[in-house]
Each structure stands twice: as structure tokens, then as C-alpha cells.
Scaffold this motif. Structure first.
Motif, PDB file in Angstrom:
ATOM      1  N   GLU A  88       0.843  -1.190   0.000  1.00 18.46           N
ATOM      2  CA  GLU A  88       0.000   0.000   0.000  1.00 18.46           C
ATOM      3  C   GLU A  88       0.886   1.251   0.000  1.00 18.46           C
ATOM      4  OE1 GLU A  88      -3.663   1.605  -0.324  1.00 18.46           O
ATOM      5  OE2 GLU A  88      -3.412  -0.546   0.136  1.00 18.46           O
ATOM      6  N   ASN A  91       4.301   3.179  -5.617  1.00 23.01           N
ATOM      7  CA  ASN A  91       3.973   3.604  -6.976  1.00 23.01           C
ATOM      8  C   ASN A  91       5.229   3.448  -7.834  1.00 23.01           C
ATOM      9  OD1 ASN A  91       5.600   6.057  -6.681  1.00 23.01           O
ATOM     10  ND2 ASN A  91       3.902   6.791  -5.380  1.00 23.01           N
ATOM     11  N   GLY A 146      -0.223  -3.393 -13.945  1.00 27.26           N
ATOM     12  CA  GLY A 146      -0.441  -2.348 -12.961  1.00 27.26           C
ATOM     13  C   GLY A 146       0.319  -2.588 -11.672  1.00 27.26           C
ATOM     14  N   GLU A 151      -1.235  -2.438  -8.413  1.00 27.84           N
ATOM     15  CA  GLU A 151      -2.194  -2.521  -7.315  1.00 27.84           C
ATOM     16  C   GLU A 151      -1.561  -3.248  -6.135  1.00 27.84           C
ATOM     17  OE1 GLU A 151      -5.211  -1.234  -7.085  1.00 27.84           O
ATOM     18  OE2 GLU A 151      -4.911  -0.266  -9.045  1.00 27.84           O
ATOM     19  N   PRO A 152      -1.866  -2.846  -4.904  1.00 34.18           N
ATOM     20  CA  PRO A 152      -1.342  -3.565  -3.735  1.00 34.18           C
ATOM     21  C   PRO A 152      -1.679  -5.058  -3.805  1.00 34.18           C
ATOM     22  CG  PRO A 152      -2.348  -1.514  -3.053  1.00 34.18           C
ATOM     23  CD  PRO A 152      -2.654  -1.657  -4.522  1.00 34.18           C
ATOM     24  N   THR A 186      -0.093  -7.037  -5.914  1.00 34.71           N
ATOM     25  CA  THR A 186       0.413  -7.537  -7.197  1.00 34.71           C
ATOM     26  C   THR A 186       1.882  -7.929  -7.064  1.00 34.71           C
ATOM     27  OG1 THR A 186      -1.075  -6.060  -8.383  1.00 34.71           O
ATOM     28  CG2 THR A 186       0.758  -6.975  -9.630  1.00 34.71           C
TER      29      THR A 186
END
Length: 386
Positions: free
Chosen positions: A79, A82, A109, A111-112, A114
């Protein structure tokens, strides 16, 4: 007196017979034979030195490569991560593109949760003092070797605590108390045990020691204390593996210690008996101290054998590397991890594959340390008799 004279005559006759067997060679022929044997023996010694040096060199080079090479490794996006923060942490955008099929951010992407790939280099500090060893499983890779070292030492300590006293007591019995006929039966049996394949000991630990030697008494005791039996030992545990390793090294200790005890001059025993000592006093206070260097050598040899044992721990100790002092837990040793890696669970030349050389170097340092300490101890307690 007559029997001694007869023995000397028999030895002289045997020596004369040996000297007359074979061809009678000239002086030049004997010199050529000596030179040939000298060359062959030198070649054998040189081969041993070169192979040992080559093994050490490979170990050093591969271990250095593990700490200096950057490998691609998986990473679970957290979380707040980026593309820019990850690039700043892991070597820049180009480095991340190189390990993610040329795309950064990846097409799937960030996303948390991944899983992506990052360039990873293991530092010696992380390796030596890290408490998590997870090179094959999990979203991220961790290379702290302490759980493997703990598992190796735990199994070795259990094996030593079991085998050292029993082996020494057995050696004292064979040397000082047993009749020759009894010794002639027991000692070959012990030496046969030393030749049993270690995979058999591992199977014995799984099928007999753990269920019947450990869990059954534990269930009985917990049943008495708590009213219902508890499952204390699982199928894989350090205690079962340590006891099996202890049984394996028991013949080494008892046989070599017996030889050391019997090498003590008889005059020492007779002097002690002449002072009114009992057989127990002579054994414990005279013979054992006099043979201490040989007994210590047998202990060190057995310990080195226990540290490097592979099959028993691979079968009976389990495959989970965890930092624990509970012998009922399953653990993974250094040798068991190396077996796991070279069975094909890791791609060749990956970070997991290279880590096997680093843990092998740790094992080499451990055994080398034991050898050096053993040499110091042997020099300290060495006894010389005329």
C-alpha cells in the motif's frame, strides 16, 4: 618365556618368507621401483591438494558472486507503492524495466498485492544476521541464514548429547570390563552399524523414533498431567532427527574411544591396582584421562560427521527453516536446504540457486572452526608414553 621366544621365531620366519617371495631385483631395478612409487605417491598427494583447492576456490568465487550480483526477485506491491517510489528504491526505471519484460510500470499495474520483479542484491549483513530464510516461497525473498544455522546446531547438539556419553560408556565397558569373547562380538556389531546407509536412519526416525520413541511417551505424560493426550511431536521434528544422527555417530565414538583406551600402557593400570584402586577407579581416574586426546579426537570426528549429515535431516527434520529452540518443531539444516535446491526446485543461476553456495560456505567455516578448535584441544591434552 618359551612362548615369547616361539613368537619371535615365528615373526622372523614370516619376515624371511616375505623377503624371498617375488623376483630378486638388482640395485638399479630397486632404485627405479622406488622412483616410480615416489612419483605415484606424489601425484596422488598433488591430486588431493589440487582438488581440495579447486573446491574451495569454486566455493569462494560463487559465494562472492551471490553477494555482488544483482538478481531478479519477486516483490509484493505494498500500500502506498507507486512507479516512482519503487524506481527510487530498487535502482531506477531502467533496472526495473530490465527485470519486468521491458515494461515499467508493468502492464498488469501496481495494485497492492500484485507480484512484480525487482533487482535484488543480498548484503553480507542481511545474510549473516537475518532471521528469515525464505528463498523459495512467499511474495518476497528473504536470505537470513540464522534459521539454517540454528537447525544445524540443534540437530548436532541433540546428537552429541545422546551419543557422546553412551559411546564413551560403551568404550569403557569394551576396554576395561568386557571379556575378549564378548568384545569380539560387540565391537564388530557396532562397526556394522557405522556402515548402514543414512537414508535407513532417516526412515527409522520417521517410522519408529518419532511416533513410538517421542510422541507415545509425550502423549502418556500429557494425558496424566492434563487429562487428555497432546500432540507434542509432529511427523517432522529436530529431536527425532537428532536422535537418529546420534545413533549413526555412536559407533564412531565407541570404536575409536575403545581403541584409544586400549592404547593406554598396561603399566598405568597395574600401578593403580597396586595402590588398591578398584576397576572403576582405574577406568575413570587413570585410563580415561590418559586416553583423553584419543577420546577427544573421536568426539570431534563424530561431531563433524553430525554437522555434515544430509539424508537423515532431509527426511526427518522437515523442510521449514525457522528460528526456534523447541526441539519438537520441524527445522531445516544447511545440508537439507542444499539437497532441496539441487533437486530442481530453483532455476539454475537464479538467486535461490546461488544462495546454496553461500550456505555451503557457512557450513565450511563451521567445520573448519571445529577442526581448528579440535587441533588446539588435542595439542593441549596430548599424552606421550614411552
Amino acid at each position: 618365556m618359551s612362548s615369547s621366544f616361539q613368537a619371535i621365531r615365528d615373526a622372523a620366519a614370516a619376515a624371511a618368507a616375505a623377503a624371498t617371495r617375488g623376483k630378486v631385483r638388482s640395485r638399479a631395478g630397486r632404485a627405479a621401483s622406488d622412483r616410480t612409487m615416489r612419483v605415484l605417491l606424489f601425484a596422488a598427494a598433488l591430486f588431493s591438494i589440487v582438488t581440495t583447492a579447486a573446491i574451495i576456490m569454486v566455493l569462494v568465487v560463487e559465494t562472492a558472486g551471490f553477494f555482488t550480483t544483482t538478481f531478479p526477485a519477486p516483490y509484493l506491491v505494498q500500500e502506498g507503492d507507486n512507479a516512482d517510489s519503487l524506481a527510487a528504491r530498487f535502482g531506477g526505471t531502467e533496472a526495473l524495466m530490465a527485470v519486468n519484460d521491458g515494461a515499467w510500470p508493468p502492464d498488469r499495474g501496481l495494485e497492492p498485492g500484485t507480484s512484480i520483479r525487482i533487482p535484488k542484491r543480498v548484503s553480507p549483513t542481511e545474510f549473516l544476521f537475518g532471521t528469515r530464510w525464505e528463498p523459495l516461497l512467499g511474495a518476497e525473498r528473504h536470505f537470513g541464514v540464522l534459521p539454517l544455522v540454528t537447525g544445524t546446531l540443534m540437530v548436532t547438539v541433540i546428537a552429541a548429547a545422546f551419543a557422546l556419553p553412551i559411546g564413551l560408556i560403551t568404550a569403557i565397558y569394551l576396554s576395561e570390563y568386557a571379556k575378549e569373547r564378548t568384545r569380539a562380538v560387540i565391537k564388530p556389531i557396532l562397526e556394522v552399524l557405522a556402515g548402514v546407509p543414512t537414508v535407513v536412519y532417516g526412515f527409522f526416525a520417521l517410522m519408529v523414533i518419532t511416533p513410538y520413541g517421542l510422541q507415545a511417551p509425550a502423549s502418556f505424560i500429557t494425558g496424566l498431567l492434563r487429562g487428555e493426550p497432546m500432540q507434542v511431536f509432529g511427523g517432522f521434528n529436530a529431536m527425532g532427527a537428532g536422535l537418529a544422527v546420534g545413533i549413526m555417530i555412536l559407533p564412531i565414538i565407541s570404536s575409536l574411544s575403545d581403541d584409544a583406551l586400549r592404547a593406554v600402557p598396561r603399566s598405568l593400570r597395574e600401578a593403580a591396582f597396586g595402590l588398591g584402586s578398584t576397576r572403576f577407579d582405574v577406568s575413570v581416574r587413570v585410563v580415561v584421562p590418559a586416553a583423553l586426546s584419543g577420546i577427544t579426537a573421536s568426539f570431534l570426528l563424530a561431531m563433524a560427521r553430525a554437522v555434515g549429515e544430509t539424508m537423515i535431516v532431509a527426511l526427518a527434520a522437515g523442510g521449514m527453516a525457522q528460528l526456534s529452540l523447541n526441539p519438537a518443531d520441524q527445522m531445516q539444516t544447511i545440508t537439507a536446504y542444499m539437497v532441496q535446491i539441487f533437486l530442481g526446485d530453483a532455476p539454475a543461476f537464479s538467486i535461490e540457486y546461488q544462495s546454496s553456495f553461500a550456505v555451503a560456505a557457512v557450513l565450511f567455516v563451521m567445520t573448519l572452526t571445529m577442526a581448528v578448535l579440535g587441533s588446539i584441544i588435542l595439542r593441549r591434552f596430548r599424552e606421550v608414553y614411552e
